[in-house]
Motif scaffolding. Sequence first.
Motif, PDB file in Angstrom:
ATOM      1  N   GLN A 174     -25.722 -31.368 -66.767  1.00  0.00           N
ATOM      2  CA  GLN A 174     -25.966 -32.559 -68.298  1.00  0.00           C
ATOM      3  C   GLN A 174     -24.600 -32.955 -67.931  1.00  0.00           C
ATOM      4  OE1 GLN A 174     -26.948 -30.229 -71.298  1.00  0.00           O
ATOM      5  NE2 GLN A 174     -28.796 -28.960 -70.937  1.00  0.00           N
ATOM      6  N   ASN A 175     -24.179 -32.761 -66.370  1.00  0.00           N
ATOM      7  CA  ASN A 175     -22.306 -33.760 -66.332  1.00  0.00           C
ATOM      8  C   ASN A 175     -23.165 -34.844 -66.726  1.00  0.00           C
ATOM      9  OD1 ASN A 175     -19.692 -35.099 -65.488  1.00  0.00           O
ATOM     10  ND2 ASN A 175     -19.363 -32.803 -65.412  1.00  0.00           N
ATOM     11  N   SER A 176     -22.610 -35.302 -67.693  1.00  0.00           N
ATOM     12  CA  SER A 176     -22.817 -36.989 -68.674  1.00  0.00           C
ATOM     13  C   SER A 176     -21.749 -37.766 -68.137  1.00  0.00           C
ATOM     14  CB  SER A 176     -22.382 -37.437 -70.174  1.00  0.00           C
ATOM     15  OG  SER A 176     -20.648 -36.941 -69.815  1.00  0.00           O
ATOM     16  N   GLU A 177     -20.652 -37.501 -67.446  1.00  0.00           N
ATOM     17  CA  GLU A 177     -19.663 -38.794 -66.297  1.00  0.00           C
ATOM     18  C   GLU A 177     -20.259 -38.198 -65.203  1.00  0.00           C
ATOM     19  OE1 GLU A 177     -15.369 -39.182 -64.872  1.00  0.00           O
ATOM     20  OE2 GLU A 177     -15.278 -37.369 -66.251  1.00  0.00           O
ATOM     21  N   ALA A 178     -20.917 -37.359 -64.505  1.00  0.00           N
ATOM     22  CA  ALA A 178     -21.701 -37.541 -63.521  1.00  0.00           C
ATOM     23  C   ALA A 178     -22.999 -38.736 -63.106  1.00  0.00           C
ATOM     24  CB  ALA A 178     -21.795 -36.093 -62.572  1.00  0.00           C
ATOM     25  N   HIS A 179     -23.756 -38.244 -64.057  1.00  0.00           N
ATOM     26  CA  HIS A 179     -24.750 -38.818 -64.366  1.00  0.00           C
ATOM     27  C   HIS A 179     -24.131 -40.261 -65.080  1.00  0.00           C
ATOM     28  CE1 HIS A 179     -28.129 -35.774 -64.519  1.00  0.00           C
ATOM     29  NE2 HIS A 179     -27.127 -35.218 -65.412  1.00  0.00           N
ATOM     30  N   TYR A 180     -24.012 -40.917 -65.839  1.00  0.00           N
ATOM     31  CA  TYR A 180     -23.009 -41.974 -65.970  1.00  0.00           C
ATOM     32  C   TYR A 180     -22.417 -42.480 -64.946  1.00  0.00           C
ATOM     33  CZ  TYR A 180     -19.657 -45.785 -67.112  1.00  0.00           C
ATOM     34  OH  TYR A 180     -19.280 -46.963 -67.203  1.00  0.00           O
ATOM     35  N   LEU A 181     -21.590 -42.163 -64.074  1.00  0.00           N
ATOM     36  CA  LEU A 181     -22.059 -42.780 -62.248  1.00  0.00           C
ATOM     37  C   LEU A 181     -22.740 -43.334 -61.532  1.00  0.00           C
ATOM     38  CD1 LEU A 181     -18.117 -40.803 -61.585  1.00  0.00           C
ATOM     39  CD2 LEU A 181     -17.994 -42.812 -62.609  1.00  0.00           C
ATOM     40  N   ALA A 182     -23.787 -42.129 -61.399  1.00  0.00           N
ATOM     41  CA  ALA A 182     -24.815 -42.226 -60.746  1.00  0.00           C
ATOM     42  C   ALA A 182     -25.408 -43.459 -61.274  1.00  0.00           C
ATOM     43  CB  ALA A 182     -25.294 -41.038 -60.557  1.00  0.00           C
ATOM     44  N   MET A 183     -25.786 -43.216 -62.586  1.00  0.00           N
ATOM     45  CA  MET A 183     -26.082 -44.938 -63.151  1.00  0.00           C
ATOM     46  C   MET A 183     -26.378 -45.589 -63.091  1.00  0.00           C
ATOM     47  SD  MET A 183     -27.241 -45.660 -67.225  1.00  0.00           S
ATOM     48  CE  MET A 183     -25.329 -46.074 -66.839  1.00  0.00           C
ATOM     49  N   PHE A 222     -28.400 -38.389 -70.282  1.00  0.00           N
ATOM     50  CA  PHE A 222     -27.278 -38.003 -70.338  1.00  0.00           C
ATOM     51  C   PHE A 222     -26.268 -38.887 -69.968  1.00  0.00           C
ATOM     52  CE2 PHE A 222     -29.735 -34.269 -68.461  1.00  0.00           C
ATOM     53  CZ  PHE A 222     -29.901 -33.540 -69.384  1.00  0.00           C
ATOM     54  N   ALA A 223     -26.118 -40.214 -69.465  1.00  0.00           N
ATOM     55  CA  ALA A 223     -25.339 -40.829 -69.233  1.00  0.00           C
ATOM     56  C   ALA A 223     -24.185 -41.122 -70.138  1.00  0.00           C
ATOM     57  CB  ALA A 223     -25.918 -41.446 -68.416  1.00  0.00           C
ATOM     58  N   ILE A 224     -25.245 -40.949 -71.337  1.00  0.00           N
ATOM     59  CA  ILE A 224     -25.400 -41.652 -72.643  1.00  0.00           C
ATOM     60  C   ILE A 224     -24.070 -40.974 -73.751  1.00  0.00           C
ATOM     61  CG2 ILE A 224     -26.618 -43.560 -72.990  1.00  0.00           C
ATOM     62  CD1 ILE A 224     -28.293 -41.326 -74.671  1.00  0.00           C
ATOM     63  N   ASN A 225     -24.111 -39.745 -73.163  1.00  0.00           N
ATOM     64  CA  ASN A 225     -23.109 -38.706 -73.153  1.00  0.00           C
ATOM     65  C   ASN A 225     -21.552 -39.196 -74.137  1.00  0.00           C
ATOM     66  OD1 ASN A 225     -25.064 -37.791 -75.561  1.00  0.00           O
ATOM     67  ND2 ASN A 225     -25.878 -36.543 -73.795  1.00  0.00           N
ATOM     68  N   TYR A 226     -21.722 -40.222 -73.132  1.00  0.00           N
ATOM     69  CA  TYR A 226     -19.973 -39.966 -72.230  1.00  0.00           C
ATOM     70  C   TYR A 226     -18.732 -40.574 -72.399  1.00  0.00           C
ATOM     71  CZ  TYR A 226     -16.284 -40.761 -68.624  1.00  0.00           C
ATOM     72  OH  TYR A 226     -15.234 -40.639 -67.949  1.00  0.00           O
ATOM     73  N   SER A 227     -19.810 -41.320 -73.123  1.00  0.00           N
ATOM     74  CA  SER A 227     -18.701 -42.301 -74.213  1.00  0.00           C
ATOM     75  C   SER A 227     -19.246 -43.769 -74.726  1.00  0.00           C
ATOM     76  CB  SER A 227     -17.022 -43.204 -73.173  1.00  0.00           C
ATOM     77  OG  SER A 227     -18.220 -44.158 -72.453  1.00  0.00           O
ATOM     78  N   LEU A 268     -21.550 -36.147 -56.861  1.00  0.00           N
ATOM     79  CA  LEU A 268     -22.705 -36.653 -57.756  1.00  0.00           C
ATOM     80  C   LEU A 268     -23.051 -35.098 -58.479  1.00  0.00           C
ATOM     81  CD1 LEU A 268     -21.933 -40.154 -58.805  1.00  0.00           C
ATOM     82  CD2 LEU A 268     -20.582 -37.933 -60.010  1.00  0.00           C
ATOM     83  N   TYR A 269     -24.173 -35.454 -56.970  1.00  0.00           N
ATOM     84  CA  TYR A 269     -25.433 -34.307 -57.161  1.00  0.00           C
ATOM     85  C   TYR A 269     -25.228 -33.323 -57.252  1.00  0.00           C
ATOM     86  CZ  TYR A 269     -29.051 -38.212 -57.542  1.00  0.00           C
ATOM     87  OH  TYR A 269     -29.828 -39.185 -58.460  1.00  0.00           O
ATOM     88  N   HIS A 270     -24.117 -32.615 -56.022  1.00  0.00           N
ATOM     89  CA  HIS A 270     -23.242 -31.698 -55.829  1.00  0.00           C
ATOM     90  C   HIS A 270     -22.874 -30.516 -57.518  1.00  0.00           C
ATOM     91  CE1 HIS A 270     -20.415 -27.784 -54.593  1.00  0.00           C
ATOM     92  NE2 HIS A 270     -21.864 -28.036 -54.002  1.00  0.00           N
ATOM     93  N   VAL A 271     -21.923 -31.939 -57.938  1.00  0.00           N
ATOM     94  CA  VAL A 271     -21.922 -31.672 -59.746  1.00  0.00           C
ATOM     95  C   VAL A 271     -23.367 -30.774 -60.098  1.00  0.00           C
ATOM     96  CG1 VAL A 271     -20.780 -32.650 -61.487  1.00  0.00           C
ATOM     97  CG2 VAL A 271     -19.472 -33.041 -59.360  1.00  0.00           C
ATOM     98  N   LEU A 272     -24.348 -32.177 -59.906  1.00  0.00           N
ATOM     99  CA  LEU A 272     -25.397 -31.810 -60.564  1.00  0.00           C
ATOM    100  C   LEU A 272     -25.827 -31.076 -60.912  1.00  0.00           C
ATOM    101  CD1 LEU A 272     -25.941 -35.579 -61.407  1.00  0.00           C
ATOM    102  CD2 LEU A 272     -25.050 -34.425 -63.627  1.00  0.00           C
ATOM    103  N   ASP A 273     -25.843 -30.524 -59.672  1.00  0.00           N
ATOM    104  CA  ASP A 273     -27.151 -28.968 -58.866  1.00  0.00           C
ATOM    105  C   ASP A 273     -25.807 -27.910 -59.842  1.00  0.00           C
ATOM    106  OD1 ASP A 273     -28.282 -30.138 -57.260  1.00  0.00           O
ATOM    107  OD2 ASP A 273     -27.102 -30.219 -55.740  1.00  0.00           O
ATOM    108  N   HIS A 274     -24.741 -28.048 -60.080  1.00  0.00           N
ATOM    109  CA  HIS A 274     -24.756 -26.494 -60.847  1.00  0.00           C
ATOM    110  C   HIS A 274     -23.961 -27.095 -62.497  1.00  0.00           C
ATOM    111  CE1 HIS A 274     -20.654 -27.593 -60.320  1.00  0.00           C
ATOM    112  NE2 HIS A 274     -21.239 -27.435 -59.132  1.00  0.00           N
ATOM    113  N   ASN A 275     -24.054 -28.221 -62.564  1.00  0.00           N
ATOM    114  CA  ASN A 275     -23.169 -28.561 -63.903  1.00  0.00           C
ATOM    115  C   ASN A 275     -24.718 -29.613 -64.328  1.00  0.00           C
ATOM    116  OD1 ASN A 275     -22.960 -29.049 -66.406  1.00  0.00           O
ATOM    117  ND2 ASN A 275     -20.985 -29.382 -65.902  1.00  0.00           N
TER     118      ASN A 275
END
Length: 218
Positions: free
Chosen positions: A70-79, A97-102, A61-68
């Motif tokens: 604001q990725n809401s799904e990654a933030h949600y899963l990490a949360m 950012f997680a609140i923007n996922y769903s 997830l942090y690899h995703v967040l390194d280059h994106n």
Amino acid sequence: ELSELHLLLSQAYQQLGDLSYAIKMADVALTHLPSAEDSIELYKANLYLQNEEPQKALEVLYHVLDHNPQNSEAHYLAMQIYRGAGQLEKALEHISFAINYSLPARCAAAELAFNSFEDDLALQILQSTPIKNEKEAVENVILKECILAELLTQKQLFSEAKQVWHRILFSPYNTQKPQNDDLSIRLAALKWRLLPRIESIHSLQDNNDWAEILLTIT
């Protein structure tokens, strides 16, 4: 294409419960389809979570967040991972950012804020949560309203809590009893906490099926 084939193989292994091979096939698919890196890595993170490897999921997830970032799904899963581990401060870092996922993500974020004694933040999340008509599952809508009513009741804002309860009763979404037993229990507990504050609760019933269900819940 090879990438699609390996993703199908990964999903097949996942269905068979062989998560290690599912992850390996996802890695192979990633080498053939770098343009879909984020979606494949998010899929991998979910596989790691299913395999009870939250730390590896976090690394992905942090690899995703390194280059994106604001990725809401990654933030949600990490949360959710940090929340499950009891690391509420770390979980809160991902909330904006997680609140923007769903809608379920917003519900989870609001509960996290509530449990972290961030009542105002929880209220802000819930009160600013849009409902997308028929696109939202009924249980998600009811859960959102239930959490909001619980929070308002906890803060002794009974008039506002009563208004939310009325919305639960008469919302056009409320045409069937939720299948989620935990949600039914929460609604029952909420009803009995609010009952002394609601005048003539049975007069609210009318012909509303959902109201009848809630009024008979024990």
